[in-house]
Design a protein around this motif. Sequence first.
Motif, PDB file in Angstrom:
ATOM      1  N   SER A 159      -5.222  46.643  63.465  1.00 11.34           N
ATOM      2  CA  SER A 159      -6.445  46.256  62.757  1.00 11.34           C
ATOM      3  C   SER A 159      -7.247  45.340  63.664  1.00 11.34           C
ATOM      4  O   SER A 159      -6.676  44.509  64.383  1.00 11.34           O
TER       5      SER A 159
ATOM      6  N   GLU B 171      -9.744  42.268  64.335  1.00 10.22           N
ATOM      7  CA  GLU B 171     -10.349  41.033  63.874  1.00 10.22           C
ATOM      8  C   GLU B 171     -11.727  40.956  64.511  1.00 10.22           C
ATOM      9  O   GLU B 171     -11.944  41.519  65.581  1.00 10.22           O
TER      10      GLU B 171
ATOM     11  N   GLU C  40      -1.361  38.634  64.479  1.00  9.80           N
ATOM     12  CA  GLU C  40      -2.675  38.410  65.077  1.00  9.80           C
ATOM     13  C   GLU C  40      -2.542  37.900  66.509  1.00  9.80           C
ATOM     14  O   GLU C  40      -1.673  37.079  66.815  1.00  9.80           O
TER      15      GLU C  40
ATOM     16  N   GLN D  71      -2.619  38.787  55.996  1.00  8.54           N
ATOM     17  CA  GLN D  71      -4.043  39.049  56.146  1.00  8.54           C
ATOM     18  C   GLN D  71      -4.297  40.283  56.997  1.00  8.54           C
ATOM     19  O   GLN D  71      -3.554  40.594  57.912  1.00  8.54           O
ATOM     20  N   GLN D  72      -5.372  40.986  56.658  1.00 11.67           N
ATOM     21  CA  GLN D  72      -5.850  42.160  57.385  1.00 11.67           C
ATOM     22  C   GLN D  72      -4.707  43.125  57.703  1.00 11.67           C
ATOM     23  O   GLN D  72      -4.520  43.553  58.846  1.00 11.67           O
TER      24      GLN D  72
ATOM     25  N   GLN E 168      -8.819  53.265  56.394  1.00  9.27           N
ATOM     26  CA  GLN E 168      -8.020  52.081  56.140  1.00  9.27           C
ATOM     27  C   GLN E 168      -8.088  51.787  54.647  1.00  9.27           C
ATOM     28  O   GLN E 168      -9.179  51.795  54.062  1.00  9.27           O
TER      29      GLN E 168
ATOM     30  N   GLN F 160      -7.659  45.660  52.168  1.00 10.50           N
ATOM     31  CA  GLN F 160      -6.873  44.608  52.794  1.00 10.50           C
ATOM     32  C   GLN F 160      -7.513  43.262  52.490  1.00 10.50           C
ATOM     33  O   GLN F 160      -8.712  43.182  52.188  1.00 10.50           O
TER      34      GLN F 160
ATOM     35  N   SER G 290      -8.943  39.659  53.631  1.00  8.98           N
ATOM     36  CA  SER G 290      -9.584  39.170  54.850  1.00  8.98           C
ATOM     37  C   SER G 290      -8.893  37.945  55.429  1.00  8.98           C
ATOM     38  O   SER G 290      -9.099  37.610  56.589  1.00  8.98           O
ATOM     39  N   SER G 291      -8.066  37.239  54.621  1.00 15.95           N
ATOM     40  CA  SER G 291      -7.366  36.052  55.116  1.00 15.95           C
ATOM     41  C   SER G 291      -6.122  35.817  54.284  1.00 15.95           C
ATOM     42  O   SER G 291      -5.853  36.523  53.296  1.00 15.95           O
TER      43      SER G 291
ATOM     44  N   LEU H 235     -11.355  43.312  51.624  1.00 12.97           N
ATOM     45  CA  LEU H 235     -12.160  44.283  52.360  1.00 12.97           C
ATOM     46  C   LEU H 235     -11.867  45.648  51.755  1.00 12.97           C
ATOM     47  O   LEU H 235     -10.719  46.116  51.789  1.00 12.97           O
TER      48      LEU H 235
ATOM     49  N   SER I 213     -14.102  44.721  59.842  1.00 14.70           N
ATOM     50  CA  SER I 213     -13.215  43.650  60.278  1.00 14.70           C
ATOM     51  C   SER I 213     -13.707  42.329  59.717  1.00 14.70           C
ATOM     52  O   SER I 213     -14.795  42.247  59.130  1.00 14.70           O
TER      53      SER I 213
ATOM     54  N   ILE J 206     -17.518  38.445  57.869  1.00 13.12           N
ATOM     55  CA  ILE J 206     -17.099  39.834  57.668  1.00 13.12           C
ATOM     56  C   ILE J 206     -18.100  40.748  58.354  1.00 13.12           C
ATOM     57  O   ILE J 206     -19.309  40.633  58.141  1.00 13.12           O
TER      58      ILE J 206
END
Length: 694
Positions: free
Chosen positions: A98, A100, A115, A595-596, A623, A626, A628-629, A636, A671, A678
Amino acid sequence: MLFNLRHVALLSTVAAAAMATPAFASEGEDLDRDYLPVDIVVTGAGGGYKTDDGSTGTKTPTPLIEVPQTIVVITEDQLDDQAITQLGDALRFVPGVSLETGEGHRDEVFIRGQESTADFYLDGLRDDAQYYRSLYNVTRIEVLKGANALIFGRGGGGGVVNRVSKIADPMDMFFTADAQVDTFGAFAVSADVNQPLSDNVAARINATYEEFGNDRQFYEGRFIGISPTITADLSPETRLTAHYTYDNDERVTDRGVPSLKGKPLTGFDQTFFGVPGFNEASAEVHIARARVDHEFSSALSANASVQYANYDKVYANILPRGTDGTTVSLGGYKDFTKRENFVGQANLVWNVDTGPLSHTFLAGIEALDQDTSNGRFGISLSEDEVDLQELIDFPTVTLTPLTRNRESQLNVLSGYIQDQIEIGEYVELIAGLRWERFDLETLNLVSGQQVDRVDEMVSPRFGIVLKPSGSLSFYASYSESFLPQSGDQFLSLSTGDAAFDPEKFSNYEIGAKWLVKPDLFFTASVFRLDRTNTTAPDPANTGLTVQIGESRVEGAELSLVGDILPGWSASLGYTYLDGEIRTTSDFAVAGTRLQQLPKHQISAWNHIDVTDRFGIGLGAIHQSQQFSSFSNEVVLPSYWRFDAAAYFELNDRVSLQVNVENLFDENYYASAHGDNNIQPGDPLSARFGVRIKM
């Protein structure tokens, strides 16, 4: 900088370059590896969408079917067919990855839910600064999934992204020129020239100029890149390759749109929540490296590489911090980073039989010196809250004195060994260890505080590969990696963080790889990735911190890559991911979904030749929704994006191409960077290209 053990290791690596080599596979050394062309290991060359080369996953000449790890490869042919010039755009077609937003100024990815801004490599050497990477001098992209410090060292908790460079070919002379323009007004021109200078020496140069554009207000930028390389066959057993890359990137820093009521703010997909003239990012990158390859015999070879990299990065941004649907709050800063990396690496590869067992033995050493300075200016806005409208009223920005000014020095010394043991025709074991000494010193120039920590870690890797036939394998593997508490950029280390051991990543994986036919490859795997040793509030003592935080990601991956039918090339993939915080940590409370981390990801790209000179391309990305954080408060939405292309060869030297992105003009959000930065996906657009080959 003091002369120390790491410098000795670096100088030893340089000296070793006088007699080092990539591990060339000798003919007949392993009959079930005959389908792996030797020149793929040496040059990274190939054709179509499929590759057999798994050498990056082992640092030995190992076919992909025998590497006990999920590896996704995007070849140069696929990049050309998709008209992709930037790394981030290519990674959108890799399930399990994914993107960012990278705050609008850098590559940043999630791999298997982990991440990273630093797990990027160039020809197996670390390229860890925060900037956008172009693909003009790249022959393929490799995404190696799962923690594996044995091969790449610390970090890489979810995996790493490796770019393989184009190199000069003493046996060929060619010239290729490309030009592209899209409906946003963005364009790119590039050239690739290879010229033999003698029977044993060749030079190659890749260069590009690109201007950026999309539908977002005020967005623009440009990229300049030039990358000369020389290949010299010093003897039948020895090859020298040398590269230099200069990249210069300038673009608007776009932080996207805020959220409203748990979703991305809609109706303002083109609105720029920054300040024109202030939101700007620039990166100037110099990378010089050399590698010497030497084959002592058909059974013993070595290679040695050195790399110097210099990064100069500045970015400034005003960004949205949130909206109530009537006004939007703004904040921002200006940040600069300068970094110098000096990396040395040497490897010895030895093929030897001990009774009924055949061994491919790897022993290596790597050292890195890294010096970084980083600072940040605060800002003062004439208004930090403005009316929410299609074109916002831009406030006046004034810089305040430095709020952050710090320096760090990182010294890393690693040694590693690995043995690939063939037991008869059907079983292969792989086992190895990497020892790594990690010495970080940081200085806060604002407070005067100096903090340092030394970690010594041993990271294992174990795997078993069962080979019922030369075209089918089943594998199981376990591997580890670690990340110091300073984070992946190593810019600062607080006194609190210095008291804690590194975080640990453990990857468990089983899978199957099937060479359906010589030009079609199927892979399947299931995995579990545990992250432990994360700092967390002590449940028994308020205000204290302990290392009890844990998270877990479990998933499955499928891919089919190659020629499905004559004239039909495809790269198809699916990933299922499920991950959560298992023990309350500084990230979030137990039970929080990572997240994500979309549960389902699908990617597909197809090239179909309708006639000898005309072909079409069809692609799709999906996708599922998901967060976002880690707050799990902003979603999202799930999306599908469809792409298409058409190819026409006017003659053997000139070809035309058109690529259409987001064919059905889907409104999607590609993303995020937290809950209020966003990035809207681009609407329907087309890119027109022409290529000349001579």
